[in-house]
Write a protein that holds these residues in place. Structure first.
Motif, short mmCIF file in Angstrom:
data_model
loop_
_atom_site.label_atom_id
_atom_site.label_comp_id
_atom_site.label_asym_id
_atom_site.label_seq_id
_atom_site.Cartn_x
_atom_site.Cartn_y
_atom_site.Cartn_z
N ALA A 14 0.84 -1.21 0.00
CA ALA A 14 0.00 0.00 0.00
C ALA A 14 0.87 1.25 0.00
CB ALA A 14 -0.92 -0.01 1.22
N LEU A 18 0.97 4.23 -2.91
CA LEU A 18 0.70 5.62 -2.58
C LEU A 18 1.91 6.52 -2.80
CD1 LEU A 18 -1.59 5.31 0.56
CD2 LEU A 18 -2.23 5.97 -1.76
N GLU A 34 -5.33 2.25 2.79
CA GLU A 34 -5.03 1.54 1.53
C GLU A 34 -4.69 0.07 1.80
OE1 GLU A 34 -3.94 1.44 -2.75
OE2 GLU A 34 -5.04 2.95 -1.62
#
Length: 190
Positions: A14, A18, A34
């Motif tokens: 995640a 990002l 996320e």
């Protein structure tokens, strides 16, 4: 506290997504969301954003080291080992655009000190240095600091692939061969 390896992997994945999407401005809360974990739980795995970024960088290093070591046969000659290294690095950078962009971004991150980068990538860098030194001793690679020679090759490949991705179609085998040849010609002893 029972830490789950799966949860750690999800957090790193995640954070990777990002960071590529938003840079280091992404918050720990956004990373936790996320990853599908509670923000407090994220801090059980990484006590700070810096630690999480080092974890992401470490994951990239692990994947790169495993990929580059695949098919590395000590029985082949020094020139063949360098050529195989160049070919594997081209494939590594080309095959996963997100990973490539993440590596590029992290390499220039102020959160990763040179000391941290050296520690994280030490085994990978050390094996490249040994390979170049062996090729220099065999008289197939030009004289010069092995670290800089290996860095030159990797940088040339990353920059070529970054520009090549701007074109709509996949890289061809002829383009791969041209890139590998240019890298070899730049470091080969003539």
């Amino acid at each position: 506290m029972d830490l789950s390896p799966d949860k750690r992997v999800r957090i790193i994945a995640a954070a990777s997504r990002l960071i590529v999407r938003n840079g280091l401005q992404c918050s720990m809360a956004a990373i936790a969301e996320e990853a599908g974990v509670a923000t407090g739980s994220l801090y059980n795995y990484f006590d700070s954003k810096e630690a999480l970024v080092r974890g992401v960088y470490g994951q990239v290093a692990e994947v790169m080291t495993a990929h580059m070591a695949a098919g590395d046969h000590q029985s082949s000659g020094p020139a063949a080992r360098v050529a195989a290294y160049i070919a594997r690095y081209i494939d590594f950078i080309w095959e996963d655009e997100q990973r490539s962009r993440l590596f590029d971004y992290l390499e220039n991150s102020p959160l990763i000190s040179l000391g941290d980068a050296r520690a994280i990538f030490g085994p990978f860098v050390d094996s490249a240095i040994a390979m170049i030194e062996e090729a220099q001793a065999a008289g197939v690679v030009r004289a010069g600091p092995p670290t800089l020679i290996a860095s030159f090759v990797r940088g040339a490949i990353r920059n070529f692939v970054k520009r090549r991705r701007l074109l709509p179609d996949p890289m061809t085998s002829d383009e791969r061969a041209m890139l590998a040849s240019m890298c070899w010609q730049a470091i080969a002893l003539r």
